[in-house]
Motif scaffolding. Structure first.
Motif, PDB file in Angstrom:
ATOM      1  N   GLY B 320      44.101   8.219  36.470  1.00  0.00           N
ATOM      2  CA  GLY B 320      43.198   7.731  37.501  1.00  0.00           C
ATOM      3  C   GLY B 320      42.907   8.804  38.533  1.00  0.00           C
ATOM      4  N   LEU B 321      43.962   9.552  38.859  1.00  0.00           N
ATOM      5  CA  LEU B 321      43.824  10.616  39.855  1.00  0.00           C
ATOM      6  C   LEU B 321      42.847  11.686  39.362  1.00  0.00           C
ATOM      7  CD1 LEU B 321      45.059  11.233  42.570  1.00  0.00           C
ATOM      8  CD2 LEU B 321      46.900  12.404  41.443  1.00  0.00           C
ATOM      9  N   VAL B 322      43.011  12.084  38.080  1.00  0.00           N
ATOM     10  CA  VAL B 322      42.087  13.066  37.514  1.00  0.00           C
ATOM     11  C   VAL B 322      40.667  12.536  37.574  1.00  0.00           C
ATOM     12  CG1 VAL B 322      41.422  14.290  35.435  1.00  0.00           C
ATOM     13  CG2 VAL B 322      43.828  14.041  35.995  1.00  0.00           C
ATOM     14  N   GLY B 323      40.514  11.278  37.170  1.00  0.00           N
ATOM     15  CA  GLY B 323      39.185  10.673  37.145  1.00  0.00           C
ATOM     16  C   GLY B 323      38.542  10.661  38.514  1.00  0.00           C
ATOM     17  N   LEU B 324      39.332  10.272  39.519  1.00  0.00           N
ATOM     18  CA  LEU B 324      38.778  10.202  40.866  1.00  0.00           C
ATOM     19  C   LEU B 324      38.392  11.579  41.373  1.00  0.00           C
ATOM     20  CD1 LEU B 324      41.136   7.627  42.527  1.00  0.00           C
ATOM     21  CD2 LEU B 324      38.721   7.359  42.041  1.00  0.00           C
ATOM     22  N   ASP B 329      29.890  11.731  41.625  1.00  0.00           N
ATOM     23  CA  ASP B 329      28.792  10.765  41.683  1.00  0.00           C
ATOM     24  C   ASP B 329      28.602  10.061  40.342  1.00  0.00           C
ATOM     25  OD1 ASP B 329      26.897  13.734  42.201  1.00  0.00           O
ATOM     26  OD2 ASP B 329      27.823  13.017  40.365  1.00  0.00           O
ATOM     27  N   SER B 330      29.657  10.102  39.522  1.00  0.00           N
ATOM     28  CA  SER B 330      29.541   9.456  38.229  1.00  0.00           C
ATOM     29  C   SER B 330      30.238   8.094  38.299  1.00  0.00           C
ATOM     30  CB  SER B 330      30.178  10.349  37.154  1.00  0.00           C
ATOM     31  OG  SER B 330      30.761   9.571  36.154  1.00  0.00           O
ATOM     32  N   GLU B 331      29.434   7.058  38.374  1.00  0.00           N
ATOM     33  CA  GLU B 331      29.990   5.718  38.550  1.00  0.00           C
ATOM     34  C   GLU B 331      30.850   5.264  37.365  1.00  0.00           C
ATOM     35  OE1 GLU B 331      31.379   2.495  40.036  1.00  0.00           O
ATOM     36  OE2 GLU B 331      30.530   4.157  41.179  1.00  0.00           O
ATOM     37  N   PRO B 332      30.432   5.521  36.106  1.00  0.00           N
ATOM     38  CA  PRO B 332      31.307   5.089  34.999  1.00  0.00           C
ATOM     39  C   PRO B 332      32.679   5.745  35.045  1.00  0.00           C
ATOM     40  CG  PRO B 332      29.266   6.087  34.158  1.00  0.00           C
ATOM     41  CD  PRO B 332      29.151   6.077  35.624  1.00  0.00           C
ATOM     42  N   LEU B 333      32.707   7.023  35.447  1.00  0.00           N
ATOM     43  CA  LEU B 333      33.992   7.712  35.497  1.00  0.00           C
ATOM     44  C   LEU B 333      34.862   7.119  36.599  1.00  0.00           C
ATOM     45  CD1 LEU B 333      35.796   9.832  34.426  1.00  0.00           C
ATOM     46  CD2 LEU B 333      34.641  11.535  35.807  1.00  0.00           C
ATOM     47  N   ALA B 334      34.241   6.840  37.747  1.00  0.00           N
ATOM     48  CA  ALA B 334      34.996   6.225  38.841  1.00  0.00           C
ATOM     49  C   ALA B 334      35.546   4.875  38.405  1.00  0.00           C
ATOM     50  CB  ALA B 334      34.116   6.077  40.068  1.00  0.00           C
ATOM     51  N   ALA B 335      34.741   4.130  37.648  1.00  0.00           N
ATOM     52  CA  ALA B 335      35.197   2.826  37.179  1.00  0.00           C
ATOM     53  C   ALA B 335      36.378   2.980  36.225  1.00  0.00           C
ATOM     54  CB  ALA B 335      34.041   2.099  36.494  1.00  0.00           C
ATOM     55  N   ALA B 336      36.277   3.978  35.326  1.00  0.00           N
ATOM     56  CA  ALA B 336      37.381   4.210  34.397  1.00  0.00           C
ATOM     57  C   ALA B 336      38.638   4.602  35.155  1.00  0.00           C
ATOM     58  CB  ALA B 336      37.009   5.315  33.400  1.00  0.00           C
ATOM     59  N   ALA B 337      38.464   5.434  36.193  1.00  0.00           N
ATOM     60  CA  ALA B 337      39.620   5.859  36.979  1.00  0.00           C
ATOM     61  C   ALA B 337      40.256   4.671  37.673  1.00  0.00           C
ATOM     62  CB  ALA B 337      39.182   6.905  37.999  1.00  0.00           C
ATOM     63  N   ARG B 338      39.406   3.789  38.233  1.00  0.00           N
ATOM     64  CA  ARG B 338      39.955   2.601  38.895  1.00  0.00           C
ATOM     65  C   ARG B 338      40.691   1.717  37.903  1.00  0.00           C
ATOM     66  NH1 ARG B 338      35.366   2.779  42.225  1.00  0.00           N
ATOM     67  NH2 ARG B 338      34.159   1.406  40.870  1.00  0.00           N
ATOM     68  N   LEU B 339      40.136   1.635  36.696  1.00  0.00           N
ATOM     69  CA  LEU B 339      40.794   0.836  35.663  1.00  0.00           C
ATOM     70  C   LEU B 339      42.166   1.423  35.335  1.00  0.00           C
ATOM     71  CD1 LEU B 339      40.252  -1.610  33.823  1.00  0.00           C
ATOM     72  CD2 LEU B 339      39.614   0.014  32.044  1.00  0.00           C
ATOM     73  N   ALA B 340      42.230   2.762  35.266  1.00  0.00           N
ATOM     74  CA  ALA B 340      43.512   3.398  34.964  1.00  0.00           C
ATOM     75  C   ALA B 340      44.522   3.114  36.066  1.00  0.00           C
ATOM     76  CB  ALA B 340      43.323   4.909  34.796  1.00  0.00           C
ATOM     77  N   VAL B 411      47.526  -2.585  27.218  1.00  0.00           N
ATOM     78  CA  VAL B 411      46.169  -2.533  26.669  1.00  0.00           C
ATOM     79  C   VAL B 411      45.220  -1.908  27.677  1.00  0.00           C
ATOM     80  CG1 VAL B 411      44.190  -3.976  26.106  1.00  0.00           C
ATOM     81  CG2 VAL B 411      46.367  -4.391  25.012  1.00  0.00           C
ATOM     82  N   ILE B 412      45.364  -2.320  28.951  1.00  0.00           N
ATOM     83  CA  ILE B 412      44.454  -1.785  29.971  1.00  0.00           C
ATOM     84  C   ILE B 412      44.668  -0.286  30.130  1.00  0.00           C
ATOM     85  CG2 ILE B 412      43.962  -1.806  32.438  1.00  0.00           C
ATOM     86  CD1 ILE B 412      44.412  -4.832  32.305  1.00  0.00           C
ATOM     87  N   ILE B 413      45.945   0.149  30.124  1.00  0.00           N
ATOM     88  CA  ILE B 413      46.206   1.582  30.263  1.00  0.00           C
ATOM     89  C   ILE B 413      45.558   2.345  29.119  1.00  0.00           C
ATOM     90  CG2 ILE B 413      48.024   3.338  30.145  1.00  0.00           C
ATOM     91  CD1 ILE B 413      49.806   1.438  31.691  1.00  0.00           C
ATOM     92  N   ILE B 414      45.753   1.852  27.890  1.00  0.00           N
ATOM     93  CA  ILE B 414      45.226   2.567  26.727  1.00  0.00           C
ATOM     94  C   ILE B 414      43.699   2.573  26.744  1.00  0.00           C
ATOM     95  CG2 ILE B 414      45.062   2.436  24.203  1.00  0.00           C
ATOM     96  CD1 ILE B 414      48.020   1.473  24.308  1.00  0.00           C
ATOM     97  N   LEU B 415      43.136   1.436  27.154  1.00  0.00           N
ATOM     98  CA  LEU B 415      41.683   1.327  27.261  1.00  0.00           C
ATOM     99  C   LEU B 415      41.142   2.339  28.257  1.00  0.00           C
ATOM    100  CD1 LEU B 415      39.903  -0.824  25.873  1.00  0.00           C
ATOM    101  CD2 LEU B 415      39.757  -1.958  28.075  1.00  0.00           C
ATOM    102  N   ALA B 416      41.788   2.382  29.439  1.00  0.00           N
ATOM    103  CA  ALA B 416      41.309   3.280  30.492  1.00  0.00           C
ATOM    104  C   ALA B 416      41.432   4.732  30.041  1.00  0.00           C
ATOM    105  CB  ALA B 416      42.100   3.049  31.773  1.00  0.00           C
ATOM    106  N   LEU B 417      42.542   5.046  29.350  1.00  0.00           N
ATOM    107  CA  LEU B 417      42.726   6.424  28.876  1.00  0.00           C
ATOM    108  C   LEU B 417      41.662   6.789  27.852  1.00  0.00           C
ATOM    109  CD1 LEU B 417      46.591   6.648  28.549  1.00  0.00           C
ATOM    110  CD2 LEU B 417      45.161   7.931  30.108  1.00  0.00           C
ATOM    111  N   THR B 418      41.289   5.825  27.013  1.00  0.00           N
ATOM    112  CA  THR B 418      40.248   6.099  26.029  1.00  0.00           C
ATOM    113  C   THR B 418      38.928   6.380  26.727  1.00  0.00           C
ATOM    114  OG1 THR B 418      41.380   4.424  24.743  1.00  0.00           O
ATOM    115  CG2 THR B 418      39.383   5.314  23.817  1.00  0.00           C
TER     116      THR B 418
END
Lengths: 125, 541
Positions: B320-324, B329-340, B411-418
């Motif tokens: 999540g930290l890497v993603g953030l 300005d990439s909303e999908p990436l921010a969302a993935a990071a929040r999910l992680a 599942v959520i962790i693996i999903l977010a990492l994917t």
């Protein structure tokens, strides 16, 4: 590296000496002494961070006569007191940790009859 | 509302002093246990009161002194979540202690140290000041060293000595890090440090050194893999309720929580620290699980499994930290990071519940049979039905079998990492694959535990075993129910109340989160409405 950095480097040197004692020594008491050295090195560095080298002469606490502007002068030239407060706290913490670890060492000596960690089962590492 | 925050520390701290005094006058375990249980209930009530207003950051200035002089206690979303975990697990561990601890002497000291440890952990979590985090860390540490040595047999003493020495090294490194941070920024207040770093245009070399010290120090407290050597000795040696507290809460409150707080909210260079956390987390996750397979001692196996599961949390949070860091300005990436981050915190909650449960079960088994060797135990399923079923629930939850919370968080962790692998870099597929593999390995060794302990004919040690007393069963059953209930966090309404505020705190990034620093300098901002506005401003990225 300038001469001004020397005290900090010395503090680090003491820190490393402490680490060495903990890692390399097999005697419980020596490990405890290493722990103390480590602690003191960290405290020393904290005090050094707040220390301010005086412009001339030895650092002497001045006698304050006068009003607010004198106090402002003092604040501008005085040593930062916050790290000293932190170090006091840290020393108290170190004291209690040391008391506990010495108590543990005494109990271990009662069980094994030795301070040698090599003769204890789990502490070899 | 801000007046209740200091009570979180004051109640257990008072307990730490009062209970040993009570212990002087009575030898009865029951009488001594009344006060700590009442206090733990009080903590739980306060934690729930705080959670009843999600999204609100409560700031309390100790002694009424505000910013440059005062010390702040801050309860934001993340702190509230961890305080709730601490309160729940300590209450149930105390309940379990009622009967379990009758085998030990001097209950006054035991409960006193217990409350002192709780005070330290809660203090770490709600303190808004770097040095106070260190002080509370040491309070929790000293109490836990003493509790690990509580049995005063050779094993316990050795484990405690090892734990103490390694932990003291970690503390020295943390103190050095604090000295560095103070010398560069001139502040100890977390929010102020973050502000100074942000204004000063990012991190300088001394701050990187300080960050390295912090990651080493708190990584050691969290038992990340290169620094994990103390945990497999210390956690099994403690009495079972203390093992549950250490594994369930202490490594999270003193390790993972502070790591998250410092890297996300204070230091700010997300990518570099995130990568380090991902690597450390992956290493811990895999090696912890591999080392757990070969263990013949139930509690030692559980301890290694703790390393592995905390690895999951750190991995997810690091991703999540890497993603953030990258999601400018990439909303999908921010969302993935929040999910992680959400997955990591969700797993943290789950792990607190099921690992405490498993340690309490191991305590029940030891209480009934006097052994915790896997090869000496078998056929306990019929002898001890309640413990057997709760152990099954715990083992299924930790191995990630569907209805339980552990499944959803993994599942959520693996999903977010994917997601991260697709959006950022293919290298994230490595932790994905390893996370899946580790989940399978976890399933295997917990299946082994269940089969060898619960199945088969009763062994010699198990022949005389009878179900443990009511209070111990009650604590285990409540935790087993929580294992199932924690799956509810995936529901949006529950999630919005419990975990989302914490995720928001972390994903808001450096400088805006620890507390509304600019707002809290004038006293009006301490009214709930103004504080809320400040928090909301902090929330918008």
């Amino acid at each position: 590296m300038t001469l001004a950095m020397a005290p900090y480097m010395l503090a680090f040197l003491i820190f490393v000496v402490g680490l060495y004692a903990i890692v390399a020594k097999r005697n419980l008491i020596k490990v405890i002494v290493g722990l103390l050295i480590l602690d003191y090195a960290a405290n020393l560095l904290l005090v050094l961070v707040g220390y301010r080298t005086p412009a001339e002469g030895a650092p002497v606490a001045p006698i304050l006569v006068g009003g607010a502007e004198k106090a402002a002068d003092l604040a501008a030239s005085a040593v930062d007191p916050l790290p000293q407060a932190l170090v006091l706290t840290s020393i108290v913490i170190g004291l209690s940790v040391t008391a506990l670890v010495v108590a543990l060492a005494i109990r271990l000596h009662e069980k094994y009859g030795t301070f040698d960690t090599g003769l204890m089962r789990n502490l070899k590492g | 509302m801000d007046q209740v925050v200091p009570l979180l520390v004051a109640i257990p701290l008072a307990g730490g002093f009062l209970i040993p005094v009570i212990g002087r006058f009575t030898k009865s375990h029951r009488v001594t246990a009344i006060l700590p249980i009442v206090m733990a209930c009080g903590l739980l009530v306060i934690a729930i009161l705080l959670l009843a207003r999600p999204g609100e950051t409560v700031v309390y200035w100790v002694g009424g002194w505000t910013f440059p002089i005062g010390i702040s206690l801050v309860a934001d979303g993340l702190s509230k979540l961890v305080v709730l975990i601490i309160a729940v697990v300590s209450l149930l561990a105390l309940l379990f202690s009622l009967d379990y601890m009758t085998r030990y002497t001097s209950p006054g000291l035991y409960y006193g140290l217990f409350m002192l440890m709780v005070a330290g952990m809660v203090g770490v979590v709600i303190s808004g000041d770097l040095f106070n985090i260190f002080v509370f860390l040491e309070i929790a540490g000293i109490a836990s060293y003493a509790l690990v040595a509580y049995g005063t047999e050779a094993d316990e003493l050795e484990a405690s000595f090892k734990y103490l020495v390694l932990s003291a090294i970690a503390s020295a490194f943390i103190l050095l890090g604090i000295a560095f941070v103070y010398s560069v920024t001139g502040h100890l207040n977390l929010a102020k440090i973050a502000e100074v770093i942000r204004m000063g245009g990012g991190l300088t070399t001394p701050l990187y050194v300080a960050a390295a010290f912090f990651i080493m120090g708190f990584g050691l407290k969290a038992a990340m893999v290169p620094f994990h050597a103390w945990l497999p000795d210390a956690h099994p040696s403690a009495p079972a309720p203390i093992s549950a507290m250490l594994s369930g809460v202490l490594i999270k409150a003193c390790g993972v929580y502070v790591l998250c707080r410092l890297t996300f909210s204070v230091l700010g260079n997300h990518q570099a620290f995130g990568t380090i956390l991902v690597v450390l987390g992956t290493l811990s996750m895999v090696l912890g699980a591999l080392m757990a397979i070969g263990q013949g001692d139930l509690k030692r196996l559980l301890a290694y499994s703790s390393i592995s599961q905390v690895g999951y949390v750190v991995l997810a949070v690091g991703a999540g930290l890497v993603g953030l860091g990258l999601a400018k300005d990439s909303e999908p990436l921010a969302a993935a990071a929040r999910l992680a981050v959400f997955g990591g915190l969700f797993h943290l909650v789950n792990h607190a519940v099921f690992k405490s449960l498993l340690f309490l079960c191991s305590g029940s088994i030891e209480y009934a049979t006097g052994s915790r060797r896997l090869d000496q135990l078998s056929g306990l399923g019929k002898r001890m039905p309640v413990t057997g079923w709760t152990l099954r629930v715990g083992a299924l939850a930790i191995s990630g079998v569907p209805p339980f919370g552990g499944f959803w968080s993994k599942v959520i962790i693996i999903l977010a990492l994917t997601h991260m692998a697709v959006l950022v870099h293919w290298a994230f597929y490595i932790p994905v694959a390893l996370a899946v593999a580790t989940a399978v390995v976890t399933l295997v060794y917990y299946a082994k535990v269940q089969r060898s302990i619960l199945g088969g004919e009763p062994s010699d040690a198990a022949k005389g075993a009878r179900e443990v007393p009511f209070a111990m069963c009650l604590a285990s059953v409540l935790l087993a129910v929580l294992c199932l209930a924690s799956a509810l966090i995936v529901l949006p309404s529950v999630r919005a109340r419990l975990v989302d505020p914490a995720v928001r705190v972390l994903s808001a990034g450096a400088g805006s989160t620890v507390e509304p620093a600019t707002a809290s300098e004038d006293s009006e901002a301490r009214t709930p409405a103004a504080a809320q506005v400040a928090v909301k401003e902090g929330m918008t990225p």
